[in-house]
Design a protein around this motif. Structure first.
Motif, PDB file in Angstrom:
ATOM      1  N   LEU A   1      -5.308   0.617   3.235  1.00 54.76           N
ATOM      2  CA  LEU A   1      -4.539   0.771   1.990  1.00 54.76           C
ATOM      3  C   LEU A   1      -3.611  -0.423   1.757  1.00 54.76           C
ATOM      4  CD1 LEU A   1      -3.738   4.588   2.290  1.00 54.76           C
ATOM      5  CD2 LEU A   1      -5.268   3.527   0.615  1.00 54.76           C
TER       6      LEU A   1
ATOM      7  N   GLU B   1      -6.247  -3.151   0.561  1.00 53.24           N
ATOM      8  CA  GLU B   1      -7.054  -2.949  -0.653  1.00 53.24           C
ATOM      9  C   GLU B   1      -6.303  -2.293  -1.805  1.00 53.24           C
ATOM     10  OE1 GLU B   1     -10.579  -0.742   0.300  1.00 53.24           O
ATOM     11  OE2 GLU B   1     -11.285  -2.238   1.740  1.00 53.24           O
ATOM     12  N   TYR B   2      -5.253  -1.548  -1.496  1.00 56.54           N
ATOM     13  CA  TYR B   2      -4.583  -0.757  -2.543  1.00 56.54           C
ATOM     14  C   TYR B   2      -3.200  -1.318  -2.875  1.00 56.54           C
ATOM     15  CZ  TYR B   2      -2.464   3.389  -4.742  1.00 56.54           C
ATOM     16  OH  TYR B   2      -1.805   4.248  -5.585  1.00 56.54           O
ATOM     17  N   TRP B   3      -2.392  -1.537  -1.825  1.00 61.25           N
ATOM     18  CA  TRP B   3      -1.043  -2.048  -2.078  1.00 61.25           C
ATOM     19  C   TRP B   3      -0.997  -3.585  -2.121  1.00 61.25           C
ATOM     20  CZ3 TRP B   3      -0.220   2.239   1.791  1.00 61.25           C
ATOM     21  CH2 TRP B   3       0.239   3.402   1.172  1.00 61.25           C
TER      22      TRP B   3
ATOM     23  N   TRP C   1      -4.850   7.196  -0.745  1.00 62.38           N
ATOM     24  CA  TRP C   1      -6.317   7.082  -0.610  1.00 62.38           C
ATOM     25  C   TRP C   1      -7.004   7.705  -1.832  1.00 62.38           C
ATOM     26  CZ3 TRP C   1     -10.480   5.203   2.089  1.00 62.38           C
ATOM     27  CH2 TRP C   1     -11.690   5.888   1.965  1.00 62.38           C
TER      28      TRP C   1
ATOM     29  N   HIS D   1      -6.717   5.486  -4.743  1.00 59.44           N
ATOM     30  CA  HIS D   1      -7.545   4.292  -4.543  1.00 59.44           C
ATOM     31  C   HIS D   1      -9.034   4.573  -4.736  1.00 59.44           C
ATOM     32  CE1 HIS D   1      -8.819   0.493  -3.014  1.00 59.44           C
ATOM     33  NE2 HIS D   1      -9.276   0.958  -1.874  1.00 59.44           N
TER      34      HIS D   1
END
Ligand SMILES: C=C(O[C@@H]1C=C(C(=O)O)C=C[C@H]1O)C(=O)O
Length: 260
Positions: free
Chosen positions: A112, A115-117, A164, A167
């Motif tokens: 995360l 890829e996300y934050w 998650w 995402h």
């Protein structure tokens, strides 16, 4: 007959599953031990357990892993007990402790962050007592029962189940019942029936278990946050998470076999 050596996670969220197992016809065949998730993983890897509720992140490290149950420790969105805590916004954190109890969430947190934050704080291995070091520009991932009450202690709380889901649009599987040996069909049927029965008796557990905090509802935790069914959407999530681990480790490990 020898009893089966079973290792399960020692946290509250496992209690409905254990209640079902211990009250089932196969209860007497089980030699049950409870451990923190990282130790459950180690025991299955070492061959000290025949069957274990393990962090799914260790599945690629096993020879011929089999997922033998339709029940798991999962979440659909918020899970409440797997969070990154900090006093500064996450984007300002310079370091992040990774909980030593965990194997799955330490990987999920890294996924995360990347890829996300899109953040890259320095990652630190944690040791007993590390929660006291969270503060200032230091954040910490904490899992399990130790998280209860931490949302009031720290200014920021980032729920990994929720992140998650934002995402990927998927639920998540933190731990699954895994074995590296074969069990016969009647045992697997009885094992799954026992887990189903435990999950169906959650209402009783709120009378049997002490509440970990005055404002913590066990019933809400077991029914709204923890999601026990390893259904198709969770299988897809598991596949996605294990593919990420394969890619990260540069190894094409086969996916676990489902035998349930
Ligand atoms: C949802 C939880 O999931 C836990 C998280 C695990 C991990 O990060 O390795 C392992 C087992 C699960 O019990 C929790 O215990 O709070």
């Amino acid at each position: 007959m020898d009893r089966y050596r079973i290792t399960a996670v020692s946290y509250l969220n496992t209690k409905p599953l254990l209640y079902g197992l211990l009250n089932s016809p196969i209860g007497g065949q089980l030699n049950l031990e409870l451990n923190i998730p990282s130790d459950c993983a180690q025991k299955l890897k070492n061959g000290q357990a025949d069957l274990a509720l393990v962090p799914v992140a260790i599945i690629p490290e096993l020879q011929q892993p089999r997922i033998i149950s339709r029940y798991c420790i999962g979440a659909v969105g918020e899970v409440r007990t797997v969070c990154i805590y900090s006093d500064c916004p996450l984007e300002e954190a310079e370091t992040l402790y990774l909980d030593h109890h965990s194997r799955t969430s330490v990987e999920l947190a890294q996924l995360l962050l990347k890829e996300y934050w899109h953040l890259s704080p320095a990652l630190l291995p944690a040791q007993e007592g590390y929660i006291r070091k969270i503060g200032g520009r230091t954040a910490g991932l904490v899992i399990g029962d130790r998280t209860i009450g931490l949302d009031k202690k720290f200014k920021h709380c980032y729920d990994l189940g929720e992140a998650w889901q934002q995402h990927t649009g998927l639920p998540f599987v933190f731990a699954a019942w895994v074995s590296t040996r074969e069990f016969d069909a009647p045992f697997l049927q009885a094992f799954n029936d026992a887990l189903a029965s435990g999950v169906s008796q959650i209402q009783k557990l709120k009378y049997l278990l002490p509440s970990p905090a005055p404002d913590f509802s066990l019933e809400e935790y077991f029914t709204r946050y923890i999601s026990y069914q390893l259904d198709e959407a969770k299988e897809e999530a598991l596949h996605r998470f294990l593919s990420y681990l394969n890619e990260k480790q540069g190894a094409a490990k086969p996916m676990p076999v489902f035998q349930r």
